[in-house]
Design an enzyme around this catalytic site. Structure first.
Site, PDB file in Angstrom:
ATOM      1  N   ASP A 103      -5.922  -3.142  -2.995  1.00  0.00           N
ATOM      2  CA  ASP A 103      -4.978  -2.840  -1.921  1.00  0.00           C
ATOM      3  C   ASP A 103      -4.227  -4.064  -1.392  1.00  0.00           C
ATOM      4  OD1 ASP A 103      -3.685  -1.581   0.143  1.00  0.00           O
ATOM      5  OD2 ASP A 103      -5.485  -1.107   1.284  1.00  0.00           O
TER       6      ASP A 103
ATOM      7  N   SER B  21       0.833  -1.197   0.000  1.00  0.00           N
ATOM      8  CA  SER B  21       0.000   0.000   0.000  1.00  0.00           C
ATOM      9  C   SER B  21       0.875   1.258   0.000  1.00  0.00           C
ATOM     10  CB  SER B  21      -0.973  -0.046   1.188  1.00  0.00           C
ATOM     11  OG  SER B  21      -2.082   0.796   0.972  1.00  0.00           O
TER      12      SER B  21
END
Length: 279
Positions: free
Chosen positions: A174, A45
């Site tokens: 993500d 991320s």
């Protein structure tokens, strides 16, 4: 891994956590100050973006200057965000109940990554591993070769905030959804692993959250739970957890305050790395 008598090597794992992940910069500055350069980096991320900048050869201080300039140039930063929207005016008219602020993760990367970040993993100075989540495969995908920026974009594609990324025949979201602190990818790559966990809770209470904050706080809670389970299977050699409970996932414009709050971990990093280097 190094042979007997050679200096010990270090690998660096950088977690998710949105704006809290800016604390990774302080850790990089600490490593620079003691002259220790990682031999491998894994970032999930926000950790993928900051890890890519470090792997490209930027110093911790250079990355600090970059994020501070974005935070202080509020008007320009907001304009770039509007330019990175995934939803056009035409599509908003066609689908009026869609999210008008949904971002295109690849446009976000193009707008905000330092210019020094290359287009391909092979052009990095330090090997980098970027986890993302295969939405339909229900599994983790770890990128370490090929096009770099789509992998970073996929790893940063927070559900509800950014549109999923189509890359390599997969629909990706993500990386923190499955691997918020990817230190396990670094096992056997170095003598020691330093991991920076910015998923840490609890979040400072603010009453009943609005829907967006509720979503992001829940994502942080899930990430923290995953990390705790991973640690039960075997922790990294050094685990750094900055105290950042007052900051929210999207507090990027508070970069200066986040970096100040993370400053105490610099001493922890230096002490921990120096101690392990001696053993």
């Amino acid at each position: 891994m190094t042979g007997r008598g050679a200096p010990k090597t270090l690998a660096l794992a950088l977690g998710g956590g949105g704006a809290r992940g800016l604390a990774h910069v302080v850790v990089m500055e600490a490593l620079d100050e003691i002259g220790v350069r990682p031999v491998a980096i894994a970032g999930s991320s926000i950790g993928a973006a900051i890890g890519a900048a470090y792997a490209a050869g930027l110093s911790g201080k250079a990355i600090r200057r970059h994020v501070i300039s974005l935070a202080h140039g509020r008007g320009e930063t907001v304009a770039r965000l509007f330019g990175a929207r995934a939803v056009t005016l035409t599509s908003m008219i066609a689908a009026p109940f869609g999210n008008p602020m949904l971002l295109d993760a690849q446009k976000v990367c193009a707008a905000f990554l330092p210019a020094a970040v290359p287009d391909d993993f092979a052009q990095l100075e330090i090997p980098l591993i970027v986890p993302a989540t295969d939405l339909y495969g229900r599994s983790e995908v770890a990128f370490a070769a090929g096009p770099l920026k789509p992998a970073i974009a996929a790893s940063m594609a927070v559900p509800g905030l950014m549109r999923p990324v189509e890359h390599g025949g997969r629909v990706l979201v993500d990386g923190a959804a499955v691997d918020p602190l990817p230190f396990e990818h670094l096992r056997s790559r170095a003598d020691m692993i330093l991991a920076v966990d910015t998923t840490v809770g609890p979040i400072a209470p603010r009453g009943v959250p609005d829907p967006w904050e509720n979503l992001f706080a829940t994502i942080q809670l899930m990430s923290h739970t995953i990390v705790q389970e991973k640690l039960k299977r075997g922790a990294p050699d050094i685990l750094i957890r900055p105290e950042l409970s007052t900051f929210r996932l999207l507090d990027f414009l508070h970069a200066s305050a986040i970096l100040r709050a993370a400053e105490p971990v610099k001493a922890q990093v230096k002490e921990g790395v120096k101690e392990l280097m001696k053993t």
